[in-house]
Design a protein around this motif. Structure first.
Motif, mmCIF file in Angstrom:
data_model
loop_
_atom_site.group_PDB
_atom_site.id
_atom_site.type_symbol
_atom_site.label_atom_id
_atom_site.label_comp_id
_atom_site.label_asym_id
_atom_site.label_seq_id
_atom_site.Cartn_x
_atom_site.Cartn_y
_atom_site.Cartn_z
ATOM 1 N N ASN A 1 0.801 -1.290 0.038
ATOM 2 C CA ASN A 1 0.014 0.059 -0.052
ATOM 3 C C ASN A 1 0.892 1.220 0.224
ATOM 4 O OD1 ASN A 1 -2.406 -1.489 0.070
ATOM 5 N ND2 ASN A 1 -2.534 -1.510 2.126
ATOM 6 N N ASN A 2 1.924 1.099 0.387
ATOM 7 C CA ASN A 2 2.999 2.473 0.580
ATOM 8 C C ASN A 2 4.204 2.476 -0.503
ATOM 9 O OD1 ASN A 2 1.926 3.875 3.073
ATOM 10 N ND2 ASN A 2 1.921 1.783 3.523
ATOM 11 N N TYR A 3 4.476 1.549 -1.425
ATOM 12 C CA TYR A 3 5.312 1.434 -2.143
ATOM 13 C C TYR A 3 5.200 0.887 -3.555
ATOM 14 C CZ TYR A 3 8.060 2.174 2.089
ATOM 15 O OH TYR A 3 8.475 2.887 3.214
ATOM 16 N N ASP A 4 5.864 1.333 -4.685
ATOM 17 C CA ASP A 4 5.553 0.807 -5.774
ATOM 18 C C ASP A 4 6.160 -0.528 -6.325
ATOM 19 O OD1 ASP A 4 4.221 3.190 -6.609
ATOM 20 O OD2 ASP A 4 6.215 4.142 -7.234
ATOM 21 N N VAL A 5 7.507 -0.727 -5.592
ATOM 22 C CA VAL A 5 8.048 -1.936 -5.759
ATOM 23 C C VAL A 5 8.667 -2.279 -4.540
ATOM 24 C CG1 VAL A 5 10.254 -2.971 -6.988
ATOM 25 C CG2 VAL A 5 8.882 -1.146 -8.180
ATOM 26 N N VAL A 6 8.642 -3.654 -4.276
ATOM 27 C CA VAL A 6 9.089 -4.201 -2.919
ATOM 28 C C VAL A 6 9.929 -5.298 -3.161
ATOM 29 C CG1 VAL A 6 8.295 -5.471 -0.784
ATOM 30 C CG2 VAL A 6 6.948 -3.622 -1.737
ATOM 31 N N VAL A 7 11.189 -5.432 -2.668
ATOM 32 C CA VAL A 7 12.176 -6.275 -2.981
ATOM 33 C C VAL A 7 12.586 -7.134 -1.674
ATOM 34 C CG1 VAL A 7 14.564 -6.904 -3.829
ATOM 35 C CG2 VAL A 7 13.285 -5.135 -5.116
#
Length: 67
Positions: free
Chosen positions: A49-55
């Motif tokens: 919900n808070n970031y475009d991309v999560v790694v």
């Protein structure tokens, strides 16, 4: 992350614009169990919900890993 800490309070800004990290500290003894916990699900939902991309840079989560 402390039991009462919120993700927004523990995410760290970096010198790279629009790049934030959440470090884990020492390698946990049970990464597979942690990864499948309800708390991790809530963290992933917050990140979605808070970031475009999560790694995720995590240790292997299965008993046998192949390259």
């Amino acid at each position: 992350m402390a039991s009462d800490a919120q993700p927004k309070d523990t995410v760290q800004k970096t010198f790279v614009e629009n790049l934030e990290i959440l470090t884990s500290g020492p390698v946990p003894p049970n990464p597979a169990e942690l990864f499948s916990s309800a708390r991790m699900s809530a963290l992933v939902e917050w990140m979605r919900n808070n970031y475009d991309v999560v790694v995720f840079d995590v240790p292997p989560v299965i008993a046998v890993t192949d390259a």
